[in-house]
Design a protein around this motif. Structure first.
Motif, short mmCIF file in Angstrom:
data_model
loop_
_atom_site.label_atom_id
_atom_site.label_comp_id
_atom_site.label_asym_id
_atom_site.label_seq_id
_atom_site.Cartn_x
_atom_site.Cartn_y
_atom_site.Cartn_z
N CYS A 281 0.82 -1.21 0.00
CA CYS A 281 0.00 0.00 0.00
C CYS A 281 0.86 1.27 0.00
O CYS A 281 0.61 2.21 -0.76
N THR A 282 1.88 1.30 0.86
CA THR A 282 2.72 2.50 0.93
C THR A 282 3.53 2.69 -0.35
O THR A 282 3.79 3.82 -0.78
N ASN A 283 3.92 1.59 -0.99
CA ASN A 283 4.61 1.69 -2.28
C ASN A 283 3.70 2.32 -3.33
O ASN A 283 4.14 3.14 -4.14
N MET A 284 2.43 1.93 -3.32
CA MET A 284 1.46 2.48 -4.28
C MET A 284 1.18 3.95 -3.99
O MET A 284 1.09 4.77 -4.91
N LEU A 285 1.06 4.28 -2.72
CA LEU A 285 0.81 5.68 -2.36
C LEU A 285 2.00 6.57 -2.73
O LEU A 285 1.82 7.75 -3.05
N SER A 286 3.19 6.01 -2.72
CA SER A 286 4.37 6.78 -3.09
C SER A 286 4.31 7.23 -4.55
O SER A 286 5.01 8.15 -4.96
N ARG A 287 3.47 6.56 -5.32
CA ARG A 287 3.27 6.94 -6.73
C ARG A 287 2.27 8.08 -6.86
O ARG A 287 2.14 8.71 -7.92
N LEU A 288 1.57 8.38 -5.74
CA LEU A 288 0.49 9.38 -5.78
C LEU A 288 0.75 10.59 -4.90
O LEU A 288 0.13 11.64 -5.07
N VAL A 289 1.63 10.45 -3.92
CA VAL A 289 1.88 11.50 -2.93
C VAL A 289 3.34 11.94 -3.00
O VAL A 289 4.25 11.11 -3.14
N ALA A 290 3.58 13.24 -2.86
CA ALA A 290 4.92 13.81 -2.99
C ALA A 290 5.91 13.17 -2.02
O ALA A 290 5.56 12.76 -0.90
N LYS A 291 7.16 13.13 -2.43
CA LYS A 291 8.23 12.51 -1.66
C LYS A 291 8.35 13.13 -0.26
O LYS A 291 8.21 14.33 -0.08
N ASP A 292 8.62 12.26 0.71
CA ASP A 292 8.85 12.60 2.11
C ASP A 292 7.57 12.97 2.89
O ASP A 292 7.65 13.22 4.09
N LYS A 293 6.42 12.99 2.24
CA LYS A 293 5.18 13.23 2.98
C LYS A 293 4.77 11.96 3.71
O LYS A 293 4.95 10.85 3.21
N MET A 294 4.21 12.12 4.92
CA MET A 294 3.77 10.96 5.68
C MET A 294 2.54 10.33 5.02
O MET A 294 1.60 11.03 4.64
N LEU A 295 2.56 9.02 4.91
CA LEU A 295 1.46 8.29 4.29
C LEU A 295 0.53 7.70 5.35
O LEU A 295 -0.69 7.69 5.19
N VAL A 296 1.12 7.21 6.42
CA VAL A 296 0.37 6.58 7.51
C VAL A 296 1.35 6.38 8.66
O VAL A 296 2.56 6.34 8.45
N LYS A 340 -7.40 11.44 0.99
CA LYS A 340 -8.43 12.36 1.49
C LYS A 340 -7.80 13.45 2.36
O LYS A 340 -8.13 14.64 2.23
N ASP A 341 -6.89 13.06 3.26
CA ASP A 341 -6.24 14.03 4.15
C ASP A 341 -5.48 15.10 3.37
O ASP A 341 -5.49 16.28 3.74
N TYR A 342 -4.81 14.69 2.31
CA TYR A 342 -4.02 15.65 1.52
C TYR A 342 -4.84 16.32 0.41
O TYR A 342 -4.28 17.06 -0.40
N LYS A 343 -6.14 16.00 0.39
CA LYS A 343 -7.04 16.56 -0.63
C LYS A 343 -6.53 16.26 -2.03
O LYS A 343 -6.69 17.06 -2.97
N LYS A 344 -5.92 15.09 -2.16
CA LYS A 344 -5.44 14.64 -3.47
C LYS A 344 -6.56 14.00 -4.27
O LYS A 344 -6.45 13.85 -5.49
N ALA A 345 -7.62 13.57 -3.57
CA ALA A 345 -8.72 12.89 -4.25
C ALA A 345 -10.04 13.18 -3.56
O ALA A 345 -10.09 13.42 -2.35
N THR A 346 -11.11 13.14 -4.33
CA THR A 346 -12.47 13.21 -3.80
C THR A 346 -12.95 11.78 -3.57
O THR A 346 -12.84 10.93 -4.47
N VAL A 347 -13.43 11.49 -2.38
CA VAL A 347 -13.88 10.14 -2.06
C VAL A 347 -15.38 10.03 -2.33
O VAL A 347 -16.17 10.82 -1.80
N VAL A 348 -15.77 9.06 -3.14
CA VAL A 348 -17.16 8.87 -3.56
C VAL A 348 -17.64 7.47 -3.19
O VAL A 348 -16.89 6.49 -3.37
#
Length: 425
Positions: A281-296, A340-348
């Motif tokens: 999961c964290t590997n996949m999120l690294s493709r979507l969230v800027a480097k060094d940002k906390m994922l979880v 959702k926290d980083y407002k990178k996506a709208t959750v539907v």
């Protein structure tokens, strides 16, 4: 959510009657959707038993040092008594291995952790194969139907044996090779389907108030946990069914391909995704969230905090929608909560399942393994979603009947329609 990081081996050795010897633990946790094996000659439960002699009298150490509160001396004495009664008076032949395994299974169940399980060597091997995304079987995922107690088919993988045989999502498996599944645990159902005794399995399926037998061939199944396509208006669509070891590679490939096609926005479909590996999961999120940002981040029973951060320099920067429902759980919720926290996506969709805890699996040297909960996880903003779930930004409800129809008729998928509508604005 399963936590795969390190490997723990518990060395099982003979007790020395002359002095105490503690069994050794080596390594640390490694993962992987339980049972126990190997009791030693004196039916040890999982805790380490030491023996000492004083004034000609044998004493048995308790496990107070481990903080469990178990009295191993009392447990061993009672087990010895039960074994003596069964050995002398039980009518039928005793399957010693089965008794031993169920002692360990009982320990896991006694923790009152719904995710704690003991895996026999064969069960752990099956689990490891599934987590790797490749195993010998028929290509389905199952879950327990709470209304009937029968296993329900929740996913049929395209072009795999079950798909070719005509098995469908929502089918109830009422028997395997003519043996009822009503009282079988899910792991036992999986083992029965994947048994190496023959190269085919007969599934008795209940569908639309009718029962029918399906003969399904077994083969090497390689799971595609990621499917994707480019939709109209350059809207990329990626569906993730589970977080296996190879899912992050499949996800990266999908994103890269869609980007090469000129993707302008992206839908990530996590509906009915029950989770999987935290590291995937964290590997996949690294493709979507800027480097060094906390994922979880996680916290264990002692309050120790461990943070997981994005380690990628190549991230997607387009409007996104994440589709979720009540079966979106664990790793899927970590991805949803982060975006959702980083407002990178709208959750539907609808509120997610609410599994905000982490399990680890400790492999033992005899091939068995023990899974149990070790921590809670929190979204980047510190939200605890356990038993609460994540509420969508835009709620779109679908009945079971509507959802079932949407599996074969995309026009009936109201949640997908809303996602496309949002991205078109």
């Amino acid at each position: 959510m399963d936590f795969k990081k390190k490997e723990m081996n518990l060395e099982l050795k003979e007790q020395d009657s002359e002095h105490n010897k503690k069994k050794k633990e080596e390594g640390s946790p490694k993962r992987k959707k339980g049972c126990f094996k190997r009791v030693l000659s004196v039916l040890v439960l999982v805790v380490i038993i030491g023996f000492s002699f004083f004034a000609g009298r044998q004493s048995v150490m308790t496990s107070n040092a481990y903080g469990t509160g178990l009295n191993n001396g009392k447990i061993l004495r009672k087990l010895s008594m039960l074994e003596a009664f069964a050995g002398n008076y039980y009518l039928n032949k005793i399957d010693a291995e089965n008794v031993e395994n169920n002692i360990y299974k009982g320990f896991a169940k006694g923790l009152q952790d719904p995710y704690a399980e003991y895996y026999t060597p064969s069960e752990y091997q099956q689990l490891s194969e599934e987590d790797a995304g490749k195993y010998n079987g028929i290509g389905i995922s199952i879950a327990k139907d709470t209304d009937t107690n029968y296993p329900e088919v929740v996913s049929v993988f395209k072009d795999q044996p079950a798909y070719k045989a005509g098995i469908k999502n929502g089918d109830l498996i009422t028997a395997i090779d003519q043996k009822s599944t009503a009282d079988m645990e899910l792991q036992d159902v999986v083992s029965a389907i994947r048994s190496e005794d023959n190269d085919k399995v007969v599934l008795t399926i209940y569908r639309d108030k009718k029962t029918k037998d399906y003969t399904v061939e077994k083969t090497s199944v390689e799971l595609d946990s990621v499917t994707y396509k480019m939709r109209k208006n350059k809207i990329g669509y990626i569906a993730v069914s589970q977080f296996h070891e190879n899912t992050d590679e499949q996800f990266d490939k999908a994103v890269t391909d869609l980007e090469s096609q000129g993707m302008k926005s992206l839908i990530i479909d996590l509906r009915d995704d029950g989770g999987g590996l935290l590291t995937t999961c964290t590997n996949m999120l690294s493709r979507l969230v800027a480097k060094d940002k906390m994922l979880v981040y996680t916290k264990d029973k002692k309050g120790k905090k461990e943070e997981f951060k994005s380690d990628s320099g190549k991230t997607v920067d387009v409007p996104m929608v994440v589709l979720v429902n009540g079966n979106t759980a664990s790793a899927s919720e970590i991805m949803t909560g982060c975006l959702k926290d980083y407002k990178k996506a709208t959750v539907v969709g609808t509120t997610t399942y609410g599994k905000g805890i982490v399990q680890t699996i400790l492999p033992l040297t005899d091939g068995s393994a023990f899974k149990f909960t070790i921590a809670k996880y929190y979204t980047p903003k510190g939200t605890d979603i356990h038993e609460k779930g994540i509420k969508p930004d835009v709620e779109v409800k679908m009945s079971d009947k509507q959802w079932k129809k949407a599996q074969t008729d995309e026009k009936a998928d109201k949640q997908l329609k809303k996602a496309i509508e949002i991205l078109k604005k």
